[in-house]
Design an enzyme around this catalytic site. Structure first.
Site, short mmCIF file in Angstrom:
data_model
loop_
_atom_site.label_atom_id
_atom_site.label_comp_id
_atom_site.label_asym_id
_atom_site.label_seq_id
_atom_site.Cartn_x
_atom_site.Cartn_y
_atom_site.Cartn_z
N VAL C 72 0.85 -1.19 0.00
CA VAL C 72 0.00 0.00 0.00
C VAL C 72 0.89 1.25 0.00
O VAL C 72 0.56 2.25 -0.63
CB VAL C 72 -0.93 -0.02 1.23
CG1 VAL C 72 -1.64 1.33 1.39
CG2 VAL C 72 -1.95 -1.14 1.10
N GLY C 73 2.02 1.15 0.68
CA GLY C 73 2.95 2.28 0.68
C GLY C 73 2.49 3.44 1.53
O GLY C 73 2.70 4.60 1.19
N CYS C 131 10.07 1.33 8.09
CA CYS C 131 10.14 2.31 7.03
C CYS C 131 11.59 2.44 6.59
O CYS C 131 12.50 2.32 7.40
CB CYS C 131 9.64 3.67 7.52
SG CYS C 131 7.93 3.66 8.04
N LYS C 168 7.43 -0.74 17.09
CA LYS C 168 6.91 -1.86 16.30
C LYS C 168 8.03 -2.50 15.48
O LYS C 168 8.64 -1.86 14.63
CB LYS C 168 5.79 -1.39 15.38
CG LYS C 168 5.19 -2.54 14.58
CD LYS C 168 3.82 -2.25 14.09
CE LYS C 168 3.26 -3.42 13.31
NZ LYS C 168 2.01 -3.08 12.66
N ILE C 194 4.43 -8.72 15.09
CA ILE C 194 5.42 -8.34 14.10
C ILE C 194 4.77 -7.49 13.00
O ILE C 194 3.58 -7.65 12.71
CB ILE C 194 6.05 -9.58 13.42
CG1 ILE C 194 4.99 -10.47 12.79
CG2 ILE C 194 6.89 -10.35 14.40
CD1 ILE C 194 5.50 -11.62 11.95
N GLY C 247 -0.05 -10.86 13.99
CA GLY C 247 0.40 -11.64 12.85
C GLY C 247 -0.50 -12.84 12.70
O GLY C 247 -0.32 -13.85 13.35
N GLY C 269 -5.36 -7.80 12.29
CA GLY C 269 -5.15 -7.03 11.07
C GLY C 269 -5.89 -7.64 9.90
O GLY C 269 -7.09 -7.40 9.71
C1 LIG Z 1 -2.99 -3.75 4.11
C2 LIG Z 1 -2.08 -3.60 5.27
C3 LIG Z 1 -1.62 -2.35 5.65
C4 LIG Z 1 -0.78 -2.20 6.74
N1 LIG Z 1 -0.35 -0.96 7.09
C5 LIG Z 1 0.45 -0.82 8.17
C6 LIG Z 1 0.85 0.46 8.62
O1 LIG Z 1 0.44 1.49 8.09
N2 LIG Z 1 1.70 0.55 9.69
C7 LIG Z 1 2.15 -0.55 10.35
O2 LIG Z 1 2.90 -0.43 11.30
N3 LIG Z 1 1.76 -1.79 9.97
C8 LIG Z 1 0.94 -1.94 8.89
N4 LIG Z 1 0.53 -3.20 8.52
C9 LIG Z 1 0.99 -4.35 9.31
C10 LIG Z 1 -0.07 -4.76 10.33
O3 LIG Z 1 -0.30 -3.75 11.26
C11 LIG Z 1 0.34 -6.03 11.07
O4 LIG Z 1 1.54 -5.79 11.77
C12 LIG Z 1 0.56 -7.23 10.17
O5 LIG Z 1 -0.29 -7.19 9.06
C13 LIG Z 1 0.39 -8.57 10.89
O6 LIG Z 1 -0.91 -8.76 11.38
P1 LIG Z 1 -2.07 -9.54 10.56
O7 LIG Z 1 -1.48 -10.81 10.04
O8 LIG Z 1 -3.16 -9.74 11.54
O9 LIG Z 1 -2.46 -8.64 9.45
C14 LIG Z 1 -0.34 -3.35 7.45
C15 LIG Z 1 -0.81 -4.60 7.07
C16 LIG Z 1 -1.67 -4.75 6.01
C17 LIG Z 1 -2.14 -6.13 5.64
#
Ligand SMILES: Cc1cc2nc3c(=O)[nH]c(=O)nc-3n(C[C@H](O)[C@H](O)[C@H](O)COP(=O)(O)O)c2cc1C
Ligand SMILES: Cc1cc2nc3c(=O)[nH]c(=O)nc-3n(C[C@H](O)[C@H](O)[C@H](O)COP(=O)(O)OP(=O)(O)OC[C@H]3O[C@@H](n4cnc5c(N)ncnc54)[C@H](O)[C@@H]3O)c2cc1C
Ligand SMILES: Cc1cc2nc3c(=O)[nH]c(=O)nc-3n(C[C@H](O)[C@H](O)[C@H](O)COP(=O)(O)OP(=O)(O)OC[C@H]3O[C@@H](n4cnc5c(N)ncnc54)[C@H](O)[C@@H]3O)c2cc1C
Ligand SMILES: Cc1cc2nc3c(=O)[nH]c(=O)nc-3n(C[C@H](O)[C@H](O)[C@H](O)COP(=O)(O)O)c2cc1C
Ligand code: FES
Ligand code: FES
Lengths: 277, 324, 324, 277
Positions: C72-73, C131, C168, C194, C247, C269
């Protein structure tokens, strides 16, 4: 797949699998893929073969309890669904040459695999007696069939809901003495196999046990299903229960050390090196 | 249309790119009951150690979503028994064999390489760098470029010149390219990736780790995106180094993903546990996919995903075949 | 039997341990159409950046086995618009909010922290260390203890004392414990792990990467074993530091795995993409599991899987409840 | 789930979902979970709602082509299986207040969603004409229904197996001129929507398009489904097609720049910072 049925606490699935039936010997098991296409469940589940029949070129029946997601999925299969099986796997039970007296000891679904053994023994003129046990009546598998096949059948349940209250090991010495048993065949939880082995050792008669260890492959390549077994040379090795078992001579299995690497096992850690792989 | 599936690890030609992953094909004899091992590119042995090893206590495996955790702990017979029984068995059958080695010190790896030197039938040596370095508080060699390079350089120094040394890398590092480059600078003829990242699961019934060892290596399709990324990054940085790609290959499509990312060979590991015939199936499916896209040589699709998005793919059928 | 689900991030009390993961709950308003956000432990915002960001080109997502790749960036409106619109919206509704921040330089993180300092309704600041550091050839801060600690120390220095700073972490490092320890030494009040490991998939039809950005972050159940392992290792090394685990949490069972490994809160997430109600379902399931094992306080099961295998678990029901 | 049927190259599933029917407006879509329990497929698949009916409290029908593993799984569902749906999702088509002349342009399965729109338009007294196209006859969806509903129906196929040989954009100018169309509604592949928009712009009539972008959530939280759209203020933003779309005014969508971040979009990279998250 052909048919599905429910037997007390268990499910039984009969599958057309001529290739497996052809090579089947009592004690074999099958590896069953679970979850269908694109499942997240990677490993096959191991089930002892309960019965083979000549219908449709050859069918295999196995009996199982719902334990986790894989068996839950299997329990949801319907008639005419297809199932992906690999087998027959494992080393079958060795059968005696002479017509001797054999006691079959089964715990929970472990009883299921014993009937094919009993059948083979009877065809060799052996006398067969059954001792089956479980936690409760609905978890004793095959009591009726045992009564039909065996000279005698003794049942035990921990809650006393069927047969004697207690465990198979409580009644086994009496049965062995009564029937003048020459050998014991056992399948069930590890704890039970340990007890049965102790009894047989006390009577100084051979005991064959079919063990259960977590298996990732069932064909001898992954090394996850090992347990400490004493070899002919007296050396303990971590042997694979899928290809070197699941049937072992009970007194060779170091039941007390299952889940450990005994310090005197071949290759036991000395230098303390530790590996991911 | 048939595809020329030959591929190369340094100077060693493999009939096709599908090999078994280290530690996933037993001693070879087990799989040989299912298919002719001579038909795959190569068999990779489990990681051979100097002394026999009993491995880790059980439970050694736990299933995770699209993955498998294992903590086998390099159970094996030791190099003497390997050379006395397992390697000759493979050599007699003309099975191309990549011998994987594992050690706790640079000296141990070197000693293993020396033992393999005179053994016939070693197509290549794969150095499993995911072993804890006893001399550095058990830190895994593969984490770190310098530690990895030291092992590789020592092995390369003693190994016969015509036996390629393959460095097997782990994704559990800050930068796979740094480690890869260090290994190549240290003399690695090829790279293989990925070994299992470290994972863990907890049994919520017993409220204890599922594996007796606590942590274990994660394999299977769950790790494929990590593996493809590693291959991609290393290929981009070191385009001429042969790469054996692995991690979660179940089908020919999965193998093709690695080839497109830059691998010249693909190893099948966990898939063998589910399907003993997986290698031949993957090979057939891969060949079909390559052919369906109009290519007649595997060599022409290796790393193809690195072309800029707009670029047209050159179909080898547009050209005269040049005799290789 | 009801369970006291309260948990703590430093001095900040959360009503329960279930929070949303950064970047997975939009601005809050989208999820609010499905359930009352006041009922979860906290909402974590996407990572806020100084300037508005358009993010990466599409395709931004690809499915992998039990996983999801995203690139997504950090698309977002920038800190001004966030403070003007999104944060007040959350604050008005008394939704506990963890604000995630992302930057390309230490100065940018610090500036963001400064901007958040006077804003009402910031329960905690989560520093997204995944980042790229523009001043260090784009190397991700989280890879490296020193770079991470520098960011954390600067943010901690400017942030109000009563707002916990959460670091984080990413699993893409040689040793998560080293990075965790550096962050805590740098002043982190809590850790969250993570973030997505870097992955990739290749579309075998187009023979190009599935994502426009090439690589992307891997999330979902596929990474859960890596995440549980990270939480476990860090808990073992730093037993008093609060950890937000995340995660691949899809169910209460999964959340319980993190709690047993040592997390005091669990973020959801990717599961939200499949089930907008996931947070409340996970919370309910988790509470049921804890209760079924005879505990009346979440606090008593945090890290419980670290006890030696033989040890009996102390059921809180055996004791008089002490007033907290 | 209620019924499944096959329509030429497409499958149609009808699902009992009163909650969705209640709030349905033409242009809405649903998110469908695929693969069953313990599947490895995490994301819901998006399908436009083709039809809603009052039977069984409310049923929803969607039409789909098999495209990959998720749709293949859906195609294997049988009557009375259950399906997990979230919806209705997205912003529906805006409808004109006045009884104007509308041309409905559908490509491939994109036609499926247009009938509900046409129905709503007709109930407002609008005249409706159809232009449907696809690669081949079996991929043109809903020709019969269009013939029943529309004043006129023009069909195109690229291989000429049905209607005119060519694309919908080849015949659209003629239809717009003939029927003196006041507005165009379109759904289909992006390439088609771009062409349709160009035609409508040329005729200076409004065009509403329903776009398709890869979606991970469908509810506006993941930010994966964005495309560059020009806002009322003239600024291009990367907007989410799931909640701010899928229906947009065609001329606002920067079709040429889909799959890129236009340099003049709000927040377009200038400093070259790059992020994983
Ligand atoms: C679409 C998407 C966008 C994310 N954007 C961010 C973000 O802006 N900042 C961040 O620290 N982590 C971001 N993450 C990471 C999540 O916060 C999380 O650490 C990670 O996806 C693991 O959890 P999950 O498996 O439940 O998604 C993003 C993850 C996804 C899938
Ligand atoms: C040789 C052999 C014969 C067996 N025969 C039978 C039988 O006839 N009837 C029957 O009900 N069960 C039998 N089992 C046990 C059966 O394999 C497990 O109950 C089943 O694998 C559980 O799968 P699950 O998905 O439900 O549980 P989960 O716990 O989710 O399984 C997760 C993983 O652990 C493995 N696993 C879990 N429990 C066991 C276990 N007890 N033994 C081996 N692997 C396990 C699974 O194979 C799978 O890989 C046998 C096991 C072995 C090794
Ligand atoms: C708003 C909307 C409405 C749609 N309506 C219909 C419809 O009525 N009928 C129909 O046949 N198809 C429709 N699609 C496309 C449909 O969602 C995809 O064909 C389907 O997701 C493919 O899934 P798969 O598992 O077969 O393919 P895979 O390619 O394996 O899917 C992998 C992932 O990519 C996503 N994906 C793949 N292709 C598309 C696509 N074209 N659009 C969006 N996501 C995609 C999937 O959701 C999934 O997450 C619609 C898409 C959107 C966004
Ligand atoms: C049970 C098991 C044992 C393994 N043993 C070894 C080993 O001895 N040496 C090694 O380098 N890798 C070992 N690996 C790692 C594999 O060779 C491979 O790198 C990894 O599993 C990824 O491939 P896969 O997903 O196809 O299994 C082992 C993997 C498994 C699952
Ligand atoms: S289960 Fe793999 S070796 Fe026995
Ligand atoms: S699909 Fe997730 S925001 Fe649109």
């Amino acid at each position: 797949m052909l048919t599905t049925r429910q037997v007390d606490a268990y499910h039984a699935l009969t599958v057309v699998a001529p290739g497996i039936v052809e090579r089947f010997r009592p004690g074999h098991f099958v590896g069953v893929a679970v979850g269908g296409p694109h499942t997240s469940m990677l490993t096959r589940r191991a089930f002892s073969i309960h019965d083979v029949k000549p219908d449709y070129g050859g069918t295999v029946e196995f009996v199982f309890a719902v334990n986790g997601p894989g068996t839950a999925w299997l329990a949801g299969r319907r008639a005419r669904d297809t199932l992906d099986l690999v087998g027959p796997l494992g080393r079958p039970f060795p059968l005696p040459r002479d017509p001797v007296n054999c006691v079959m000891v089964g715990g929970e679904y472990g009883s299921a695999m014993l009937f094919a053994v009993a059948d083979a023994l009877q065809r060799r003129g052996c006398r067969v007696d059954f001792v089956l046990g479980a936690a409760s009546a609905d978890r004793v598998f095959g009591a009726m069939r045992a009564r039909r096949m065996g000279e005698t059948t003794t049942l035990t349940t921990e809650d006393g809901s069927l047969g004697m209250r207690g465990r198979v090991t409580d009644v086994l010495p009496g049965v062995i003495a009564d029937v003048r048993a020459d050998a014991v065949y056992a399948c069930g939880p590890m704890e039970m196999l340990r007890g049965v082995t102790d009894v047989a050792v006390e009577f100084d008669i051979p005991v064959q046990v079919a063990v259960e260890e977590r298996m990732a492959c069932g064909i001898g390549v992954c090394m996850t299903c090992v347990l400490p077994v004493i070899g002919d040379d007296g050396v303990t090795r971590m042997v694979r229960s899928c290809v070197e078992g699941p049937v072992f001579r009970g007194e060779r299995v170091r039941f007390d050390d299952v889940g450990t690497i005994p310090f005197d096992a071949l290759g036991a850690p000395g230098g303390g090196s530790r590996n991911v792989g | 249309m048939s595809v020329d599936m030959r591929t190369y690890l340094g100077h060693v030609e493999l009939a096709n790119p599908v090999v078994t992953a280290a530690g996933c094909a037993g001693s070879g004899a087990e799989l040989a009951q299912f298919f002719d091992l001579g038909r795959i590119g190569a068999l990779t042995t489990r990681s051979i150690t100097m002394a026999p090893r009993a491995g880790r206590p059980t439970p050694r495996m736990a299933e995770t979503p699209s993955g498998l955790l294992n903590a086998v702990g390099l159970q094996g017979p030791g190099v003497d028994a390997f050379l006395a029984r397992e390697l000759p068995w493979l050599a007699q059958r003309n099975i191309r064999t990549v011998v994987s080695i594992g050690g706790g010190t640079v000296a141990e790896y070197t000693a293993l390489a020396r033992r393999l030197n005179d053994a016939p039938g070693v197509a290549a040596v794969e150095v499993n760098l995911s072993c804890p370095n006893i001399e550095d508080r058990g830190r895994v060699f593969a984490r770190d470029g310098a530690a990895s390079a030291e092992v590789i350089a020592s092995v390369r120094a003693v190994m016969r010149y015509d036996v390629p040394v393959v460095a097997k890398l782990s994704p559990d590092t800050a930068d796979i390219v740094t480690v890869a480059r260090a290994c190549v600078d240290g003399g690695a003829d090829a790279l293989s990736m990925i070994n299992n990242p470290l994972g863990m699961s907890i049994d919520t019934e017993t409220m204890l780790p599922s594996l007796a060892a606590g942590t274990g290596g994660l394999s299977g399709p769950a790790v494929r995106p990590l593996a493809v990324r590693c291959v991609w990054q290393v290929r981009a940085a070191l385009p001429t180094v042969p790469i054996i790609g692995m991690g979660g290959v179940l089908t020919g499509r999965d193998a093709f993903e690695f080839i497109l990312a830059g691998a010249c060979a693909v190893a099948v590991g966990t898939a063998l546990f589910h399907d003993p015939y997986a290698c031949l199936r993957v090979l057939r499916e891969l060949e079909e996919l390559v052919a369906a896209r109009g290519y007649t040589r595997l060599a022409d699709v290796i790393g193809l995903a690195h072309r800029p998005p707009g670029a047209t793919t050159r179909h080898r059928t547009d050209f005269e075949e040049s005799p290789l």
